[in-house]
Design an enzyme around this catalytic site. Structure first.
Site, short mmCIF file in Angstrom:
data_model
loop_
_atom_site.label_atom_id
_atom_site.label_comp_id
_atom_site.label_asym_id
_atom_site.label_seq_id
_atom_site.Cartn_x
_atom_site.Cartn_y
_atom_site.Cartn_z
N GLY A 221 67.49 32.55 -98.63
CA GLY A 221 69.04 33.11 -99.04
C GLY A 221 69.72 34.67 -99.57
N THR A 225 70.71 35.54 -105.22
CA THR A 225 70.82 33.94 -105.79
C THR A 225 68.89 34.74 -105.79
OG1 THR A 225 72.33 33.95 -104.36
CG2 THR A 225 70.83 31.86 -104.71
N GLY A 226 68.17 34.86 -104.92
CA GLY A 226 67.00 34.95 -104.78
C GLY A 226 66.36 34.94 -106.90
N GLU A 243 62.79 34.66 -98.79
CA GLU A 243 63.01 35.69 -97.74
C GLU A 243 64.43 36.19 -98.30
OE1 GLU A 243 61.44 36.75 -95.69
OE2 GLU A 243 59.68 35.02 -95.86
N CYS A 277 68.93 36.82 -91.32
CA CYS A 277 68.46 38.23 -92.16
C CYS A 277 68.40 39.09 -91.41
CB CYS A 277 67.00 37.27 -92.77
SG CYS A 277 66.62 37.06 -91.71
P1 NAD Z 1 72.66 32.21 -101.22
O1 NAD Z 1 72.22 32.52 -101.48
O2 NAD Z 1 73.98 32.22 -101.15
O3 NAD Z 1 72.69 30.55 -100.78
C1 NAD Z 1 70.97 30.34 -100.59
C2 NAD Z 1 70.86 28.39 -101.24
O4 NAD Z 1 70.93 28.73 -102.54
C3 NAD Z 1 72.07 27.91 -100.72
O5 NAD Z 1 71.25 26.77 -100.04
C4 NAD Z 1 72.50 27.73 -101.89
O6 NAD Z 1 73.28 26.47 -102.26
C5 NAD Z 1 71.18 28.01 -103.21
N1 NAD Z 1 71.85 28.74 -104.31
C6 NAD Z 1 72.94 29.12 -104.59
N2 NAD Z 1 72.53 29.60 -106.26
C7 NAD Z 1 71.25 29.18 -106.38
C8 NAD Z 1 70.97 29.25 -107.81
N3 NAD Z 1 71.41 29.54 -108.71
N4 NAD Z 1 69.94 28.41 -107.55
C9 NAD Z 1 69.04 28.12 -106.39
N5 NAD Z 1 69.49 28.06 -105.81
C10 NAD Z 1 71.00 28.85 -105.80
O7 NAD Z 1 72.12 32.33 -99.21
P2 NAD Z 1 73.77 32.45 -97.97
O8 NAD Z 1 74.88 33.17 -98.47
O9 NAD Z 1 73.48 30.51 -98.09
O10 NAD Z 1 73.17 32.98 -97.10
C11 NAD Z 1 72.70 34.72 -96.26
C12 NAD Z 1 72.26 35.25 -97.05
O11 NAD Z 1 70.72 34.79 -96.87
C13 NAD Z 1 71.88 36.10 -96.78
O12 NAD Z 1 72.14 36.93 -97.77
C14 NAD Z 1 71.31 36.66 -95.73
O13 NAD Z 1 70.27 37.96 -95.37
C15 NAD Z 1 69.70 35.71 -96.03
N6 NAD Z 1 68.99 35.02 -95.68
C16 NAD Z 1 67.91 35.39 -95.64
C17 NAD Z 1 66.60 35.82 -94.85
C18 NAD Z 1 65.28 35.75 -94.65
O14 NAD Z 1 64.33 34.90 -93.83
N7 NAD Z 1 64.60 37.07 -95.02
C19 NAD Z 1 66.95 34.18 -93.99
C20 NAD Z 1 68.01 34.07 -93.36
C21 NAD Z 1 69.19 33.93 -94.43
#
Ligand code: NAD
Length: 468
Positions: A221, A225-226, A243, A277
Site C-alpha cells: 500500500g 500507511t506503511g 511494499e 507501484c
Molecule cells: P493504502 O495505503 O491507502 O491502503 C492499503 C491497504 O491498507 C488497504 O487494505 C487499507 O484498507 C489498509 N489500511 C489503511 N489504513 C491502515 C492502517 N492504519 N493500518 C493497516 N492497514 C491500513 O494504499 P492504496 O491506496 O490501497 O494503494 C495505493 C498505494 O499502494 C500506492 O502508493 C502504491 O504505490 C502502493 N503499492 C505498492 C506496491 C508495491 O509492491 N510496492 C504495489 C501496489 C501498490
C-alpha cells in the site's frame, strides 16, 4: 450480484453490516461487502492459529502439491474472477487487464509451489555440525491495496502458506469482492482455516497490525500507511514486509530511436492506467531527442482506447476511485499552471464513472506535484535534461526508491547509468517488468524486505540455528 460473506475457518460469516462497492466505470454500486468486527478478526486469527498446527507439520511435498491445486482452482474460475475484478476495480478484461491479472496470479502460485527452503549447512567439522533451519512464523496478516487486488493477494498468500504459515487477509475496502471469491475458491482445496478473509474499513487493518495473535504483517500500500503499520506492529515486534509507494524515473539517453521506444515507454507508464507501484512516473529525455520522443509517445498513446472495462474493445479503463481521479487531476492542473504543456489529454470529460484521459505533460520540472509526488494515475510528466549526471541526480532526488529505467541502444552505457539508480529494481529498455523468480522490493521509503523467489519466501520464515 450475489451476497458475499467473510470466510473464516472454511465457513461464510456475516459480519456486522454491509457497505457498497462501487463500479468505477459507472460510479454506481456493483455489490456490497460485509463489514467485519474486532470479534470477527479475533475469530479469523483463532481459526488460522488452529489450522497452523496441522498445516505447519505437513511435509514440504504436500504443501507444494496443495499450491499446485490452488493454481488449478484459480485457473478453473479465471473468467468469473476476471469479470468480478473488472466490475469492482475498473481495469479492462483485455490488454494488461483482468484476464492478464488472473493469469499472473496462477503463474505466481505455480512458481511458488516450486520453491523450497531446505536446511543449509554452515559447518560440518570435528567440533560438530551447524545447520540453518527455516521455520514458519505462525499466523500471517496480509493487507492489500486496490490496484492489483487478486495478483497481490496471491503474492501474499502463496509464499506464506508454502512456508507453512496460515493467513488472515484483508483486502482494500474499494476492491474486496474478488479477494473474497479467491479465498472461497482456495477454501475448496485447502484445509479450513489455512486462508481466511475479513473485509471492512481501513481501521480493520490497524487492528490487524496491533493484534497479538498475528506474527507477521505483509503489507502492500502507500508509504504513509506503511509507516502506521510499522509503528503499530512495534508493540508486538511483528515481522514485516512492506511494499510501498514509488515515484519511478526513466532516463532516455540521446542514442535512442524515439519510434522504437515509444510503445515500451507508454506501457511502462500507463499499465493499469498508471495505478501501479512500479510504473514509470517521471520521464527524463535528453534535449537532443526531446521533441521526437514527445511526438512518438503522444502518437502511440492517442491510439489506445479508454472505456468501460467490460467492453471487449477497451484497453485502458477508468481510475479506480474518485479520490485518486481528483489527485491526478490536481497534479496535472498544478503542472499546467507552472508552465507544463499538454501533449495529450488533461481535460476530464463529464460522463459517468471516474474516467481520466491518458495525459502527457511536456516542459515540466521539479517543483510541481506531477513530478515530485506519486500521481498514481494516467498522467506522465516529460522532463528535459542536458547531461546524464544531471538526469541521474534528478532521478535520485526522491525519498522513494522502488524502480527506475534507462533507455539506450548501448547496453554497457545503459548498465553504467542503471547501477547509479537508488532503487530496488532497475530495468533497461523496459519498465516495471517483474517475474516470480526475481526478488522485488523497494529501498529508501518504498519499503522493507522483498517479495518473490527464494528471497521472498525466506521472509515468511524465522531462522533456527541447530548446533548438532
Ligand atoms: P493504502 O495505503 O491507502 O491502503 C492499503 C491497504 O491498507 C488497504 O487494505 C487499507 O484498507 C489498509 N489500511 C489503511 N489504513 C491502515 C492502517 N492504519 N493500518 C493497516 N492497514 C491500513 O494504499 P492504496 O491506496 O490501497 O494503494 C495505493 C498505494 O499502494 C500506492 O502508493 C502504491 O504505490 C502502493 N503499492 C505498492 C506496491 C508495491 O509492491 N510496492 C504495489 C501496489 C501498490
Amino acid at each position: 450480484m450475489r451476497t458475499f460473506s467473510l470466510f473464516i475457518g472454511g465457513h461464510p460469516v456475516d459480519g456486522i453490516g454491509r457497505r457498497d462497492v462501487i463500479n468505477p466505470a459507472t460510479g454506481g454500486s456493483m455489490g456490497t461487502m460485509p463489514v467485519a468486527s474486532a470479534a470477527d478478526l479475533d475469530r479469523a486469527v483463532e481459526a488460522a492459529a488452529a489450522a497452523f498446527r496441522g498445516w505447519s507439520t505437513r511435509s514440504d511435498t504436500e504443501r507444494a502439491q496443495a499450491l499446485r491445486a490452488c493454481a488449478r482452482a484459480i485457473e478453473a474460475h479465471s473468467e468469473e474472477l476476471a469479470q468480478l475484478l473488472t466490475l469492482e476495480q475498473g481495469k479492462p478484461l483485455n490488454g494488461l487487464g483482468s484476464r492478464f491479472e488472473i493469469g499472473g496470479a496462477v503463474a505466481w502460485t505455480d512458481a511458488t509451489a516450486q520453491l523450497s527452503l531446505p536446511p543449509e549447512l554452515v559447518e560440518d567439522g570435528p567440533q560438530g555440525r551447524v545447520e540453518i533451519h527455516r521455520k514458519p512464523i505462525g499466523v500471517v496478516g496480509a493487507i492489500t491495496p486496490w490496484n492489483w487486488p487478486v495478483m497481490i493477494a496471491c503474492w501474499h498468500i502463496m509464499p506464506a502458506i508454502r512456508a507453512g504459515n496460515t493467513v488472515v487477509i484483508k483486502p482494500s475496502p474499494l476492491t474486496p469482492l474478488s479477494t473474497i471469491r479467491l479465498v472461497e475458491i482456495l477454501g475448496g482445496v485447502l484445509p479450513p482455516g489455512v486462508v481466511n478473509v475479513i473485509t471492512g474499513e481501513d481501521a480493520l487493518g490497524a487492528l490487524m497490525s496491533a493484534h497479538g495473535g498475528i506474527g507477521k504483517i505483509t503489507f502492500t500500500g502507500s508509504t504513509q500507511t506503511g509507516r502506521r503499520v510499522m509503528a503499530s506492529a512495534a508493540e508486538t515486534l511483528k515481522r514485516l514486509t512492506l511494499e510501498l509507494g514509488g515515484n519511478d524515473a526513466g532516463i532516455v539517453l540521446p542514442d535512442c530511436d524515439p519510434k522504437k521506444i515509444a510503445e515500451g515507454l507508454f506501457w511502462g507508464g500507463f499499465i493499469n492506467s498508471g495505478q501501479t507501484c512500479a510504473a514509470l512516473k517521471r520521464l527524463y529525455v535528453h534535449d537532443s531527442i526531446y521533441d521526437p520522443v514527445c511526438a512518438e509517445l503522444a502518437a502511440f498513446a492517442a491510439g489506445i482506447p479508454v472505456g468501460n472495462g467490460l467492453e471487449e474493445g477497451s484497453i485502458l479503463g477508468p481510475v479506480q476511485n474518485a479520490r485518486q481521479r481528483d489527485i491526478v487531476a490536481s497534479c496535472v492542473e498544478d503542472a499546467v499552471a507552472k508552465g507544463g504543456r499538454l501533449l495529450l489529454g488533461g481535460r476530464p470529460g463529464n460522463g459517468p464513472g471516474y474516467f481520466y484521459p491518458t495525459t502527457l505533460v511536456a516542459d515540466v520540472e521539479r517543483g510541481c506535484s506531477l513530478v515530485d509526488r506519486e500521481q498514481f494515475g494516467p498522467a506522465l510528466p516529460i522532463i528535459r535534461y542536458s547531461s546524464t549526471e544531471e538526469a541521474i541526480a534528478f532521478a535520485n532526488d526522491s525519498q522513494m526508491g522502488l524502480g527506475g529505467s534507462v533507455w539506450s541502444s548501448d547496453i554497457n552505457r545503459a548498465k553504467e547509468v542503471a547501477s547509479q539508480f537508488e532503487t530496488g529494481s532497475v530495468w533497461i529498455n523496459r519498465h516495471g517488468a517483474i517475474q516470480p523468480n526475481a526478488p522485488f522490493g523497494g529501498v529508501k521509503q518504498s519499503g522493507i524486505g522483498v517479495e518473490f523467489g527464494q528471497e521472498g519466501l525466506k521472509e515468511f520464515t524465522t531462522i533456527q540455528t541447530m548446533f548438532c
